[in-house]
Design a protein around this motif. Structure first.
Motif, PDB file in Angstrom:
ATOM      1  N   UNK A   1     -20.940   9.811  -7.772  1.00  0.00           N
ATOM      2  CA  UNK A   1     -21.166  11.254  -7.614  1.00  0.00           C
ATOM      3  C   UNK A   1     -21.136  12.062  -8.895  1.00  0.00           C
ATOM      4  N   UNK A   2     -20.400  11.591  -9.908  1.00  0.00           N
ATOM      5  CA  UNK A   2     -20.112  12.398 -11.086  1.00  0.00           C
ATOM      6  C   UNK A   2     -19.581  13.778 -10.669  1.00  0.00           C
ATOM      7  N   UNK A   3     -18.444  13.776  -9.939  1.00  0.00           N
ATOM      8  CA  UNK A   3     -17.891  15.054  -9.489  1.00  0.00           C
ATOM      9  C   UNK A   3     -17.333  15.857 -10.661  1.00  0.00           C
ATOM     10  N   UNK A   4     -17.019  17.122 -10.398  1.00  0.00           N
ATOM     11  CA  UNK A   4     -16.370  17.935 -11.420  1.00  0.00           C
ATOM     12  C   UNK A   4     -14.933  17.449 -11.629  1.00  0.00           C
ATOM     13  N   UNK A   5     -14.289  17.096 -10.511  1.00  0.00           N
ATOM     14  CA  UNK A   5     -12.895  16.668 -10.542  1.00  0.00           C
ATOM     15  C   UNK A   5     -12.658  15.741  -9.353  1.00  0.00           C
ATOM     16  N   UNK A   6     -11.760  14.757  -9.536  1.00  0.00           N
ATOM     17  CA  UNK A   6     -11.405  13.860  -8.433  1.00  0.00           C
ATOM     18  C   UNK A   6      -9.987  13.349  -8.615  1.00  0.00           C
ATOM     19  N   UNK A   7      -9.307  13.147  -7.491  1.00  0.00           N
ATOM     20  CA  UNK A   7      -8.021  12.459  -7.510  1.00  0.00           C
ATOM     21  C   UNK A   7      -7.939  11.557  -6.283  1.00  0.00           C
ATOM     22  N   UNK A   8      -7.297  10.414  -6.474  1.00  0.00           N
ATOM     23  CA  UNK A   8      -7.138   9.433  -5.398  1.00  0.00           C
ATOM     24  C   UNK A   8      -5.668   9.045  -5.352  1.00  0.00           C
ATOM     25  N   UNK A   9      -5.092   9.109  -4.157  1.00  0.00           N
ATOM     26  CA  UNK A   9      -3.688   8.780  -3.946  1.00  0.00           C
ATOM     27  C   UNK A   9      -3.588   7.680  -2.907  1.00  0.00           C
ATOM     28  N   UNK A  10      -2.729   6.721  -3.156  1.00  0.00           N
ATOM     29  CA  UNK A  10      -2.427   5.682  -2.176  1.00  0.00           C
ATOM     30  C   UNK A  10      -1.009   5.857  -1.679  1.00  0.00           C
ATOM     31  N   UNK A  11      -0.859   5.976  -0.382  1.00  0.00           N
ATOM     32  CA  UNK A  11       0.468   6.096   0.225  1.00  0.00           C
ATOM     33  C   UNK A  11       0.689   4.785   0.983  1.00  0.00           C
ATOM     34  N   UNK A  12       1.198   3.792   0.262  1.00  0.00           N
ATOM     35  CA  UNK A  12       1.343   2.450   0.820  1.00  0.00           C
ATOM     36  C   UNK A  12       2.642   2.312   1.598  1.00  0.00           C
ATOM     37  N   UNK A  13       2.578   1.594   2.706  1.00  0.00           N
ATOM     38  CA  UNK A  13       3.771   1.377   3.523  1.00  0.00           C
ATOM     39  C   UNK A  13       4.714   0.434   2.777  1.00  0.00           C
ATOM     40  N   UNK A  14       5.999   0.520   3.095  1.00  0.00           N
ATOM     41  CA  UNK A  14       6.980  -0.306   2.376  1.00  0.00           C
ATOM     42  C   UNK A  14       6.718  -1.800   2.544  1.00  0.00           C
ATOM     43  N   UNK A  15       6.972  -2.521   1.483  1.00  0.00           N
ATOM     44  CA  UNK A  15       6.896  -3.983   1.473  1.00  0.00           C
ATOM     45  C   UNK A  15       8.093  -4.453   0.696  1.00  0.00           C
ATOM     46  N   UNK A  16       8.941  -5.236   1.329  1.00  0.00           N
ATOM     47  CA  UNK A  16      10.168  -5.684   0.666  1.00  0.00           C
ATOM     48  C   UNK A  16      11.108  -4.533   0.384  1.00  0.00           C
ATOM     49  N   UNK A  17      11.008  -3.476   1.200  1.00  0.00           N
ATOM     50  CA  UNK A  17      11.911  -2.337   1.050  1.00  0.00           C
ATOM     51  C   UNK A  17      11.472  -1.317   0.018  1.00  0.00           C
ATOM     52  N   UNK A  18      10.279  -1.452  -0.544  1.00  0.00           N
ATOM     53  CA  UNK A  18       9.811  -0.516  -1.567  1.00  0.00           C
ATOM     54  C   UNK A  18       8.430   0.018  -1.197  1.00  0.00           C
ATOM     55  N   UNK A  19       8.291   1.343  -1.284  1.00  0.00           N
ATOM     56  CA  UNK A  19       6.986   1.976  -1.105  1.00  0.00           C
ATOM     57  C   UNK A  19       6.392   2.254  -2.471  1.00  0.00           C
ATOM     58  N   UNK A  20       5.071   2.172  -2.562  1.00  0.00           N
ATOM     59  CA  UNK A  20       4.377   2.476  -3.813  1.00  0.00           C
ATOM     60  C   UNK A  20       3.338   3.543  -3.520  1.00  0.00           C
ATOM     61  N   UNK A  21       3.311   4.588  -4.363  1.00  0.00           N
ATOM     62  CA  UNK A  21       2.373   5.699  -4.201  1.00  0.00           C
ATOM     63  C   UNK A  21       1.572   5.896  -5.487  1.00  0.00           C
TER      64      UNK A  21
END
Length: 152
Positions: free
Chosen positions: A105-125
Motif C-alpha cells: 500500500x505504501x501507507x502514510x503510517x502503519x503499526x502492527x501489534x501482536x497480542x499473543x496468548x501466554x505460552x509457558x506462563x509468558x505473554x508476548x506483545x
C-alpha cells in the motif's frame, strides 16, 4: 459488483498452506485528501513456533493511515490465515506483516501489534510501526514507538 484488480472478493475462498504474501490485494482510496485511521483486528491469528512446531495464538491489530492504496479485507484475512502453518517467532510475524503491507500500500503510517496468548506462563506483545520518511508521519512513528504502552 466487480472491483478492478480484486480477485478474492466474491470468489471461492482458497486457503494457502503456508505464508502467502501474494494473497494481499489493494484498491484505490477514494478519500486520499483526508487523513484517517483504518483498524483491523484478527482475533484468530495462529502461527507455529519455528523450534517446537507448536501453535501460537494471537490477536493481530493493524492500524494505518492510507494514502493512495488500501488493503482489501478478504485478501488480508487470507494472508493472515496463511501464517497458520508457518514457523516464525512472534516478533518476526509482526514485522513481516508490517513490511508486506508497506510494500502493498505504501501507507502514510502503519503499526502492527501482536497480542499473543501466554505460552509457558509468558505473554508476548510485539509492536512495530513505520511512518513515511521525510513527512510528519516519520516523526509520528518515532513518538508513538517511544511512548508505546502494552495493549490490554
Amino acid at each position: 459488483m466487480e472491483i478492478k484488480g480484486l480477485s478474492h472478493l466474491g470468489g471461492k475462498t482458497e486457503y494457502k498452506q503456508d505464508y502467502a504474501p501474494e494473497m494481499l490485494e489493494a484498491f484505490e482510496n477514494k478519500h486520499q485528501g483526508n487523513d484517517y485511521w483504518v483498524t483491523f483486528d484478527c482475533p484468530e491469528f495462529t502461527s507455529l513456533c519455528p523450534i517446537t512446531g507448536q501453535p501460537d495464538f494471537a490477536t493481530i491489530r493493524i492500524d494505518y493511515i492510507p494514502d493512495v492504496k488500501m488493503v482489501e479485507s478478504k485478501s488480508l484475512k487470507l494472508y493472515l490465515f496463511s501464517f497458520r502453518n508457518h514457523g516464525a517467532f512472534h516478533e518476526d510475524c509482526i514485522n513481516i506483516i508490517m513490511k508486506d503491507l508497506i510494500n502493498l500500500m505504501n501507507p502514510k503510517y502503519i503499526e502492527v501489534t501482536g497480542i499473543f496468548t501466554p505460552r509457558g506462563g509468558i505473554s508476548i506483545y510485539p509492536y512495530a510501526n513505520w511512518g513515511r520518511e521525510g513527512t510528519k508521519y516519520e516523526k509520528m512513528a518515532e513518538e508513538r514507538l517511544l511512548n508505546h504502552s502494552i495493549p490490554l
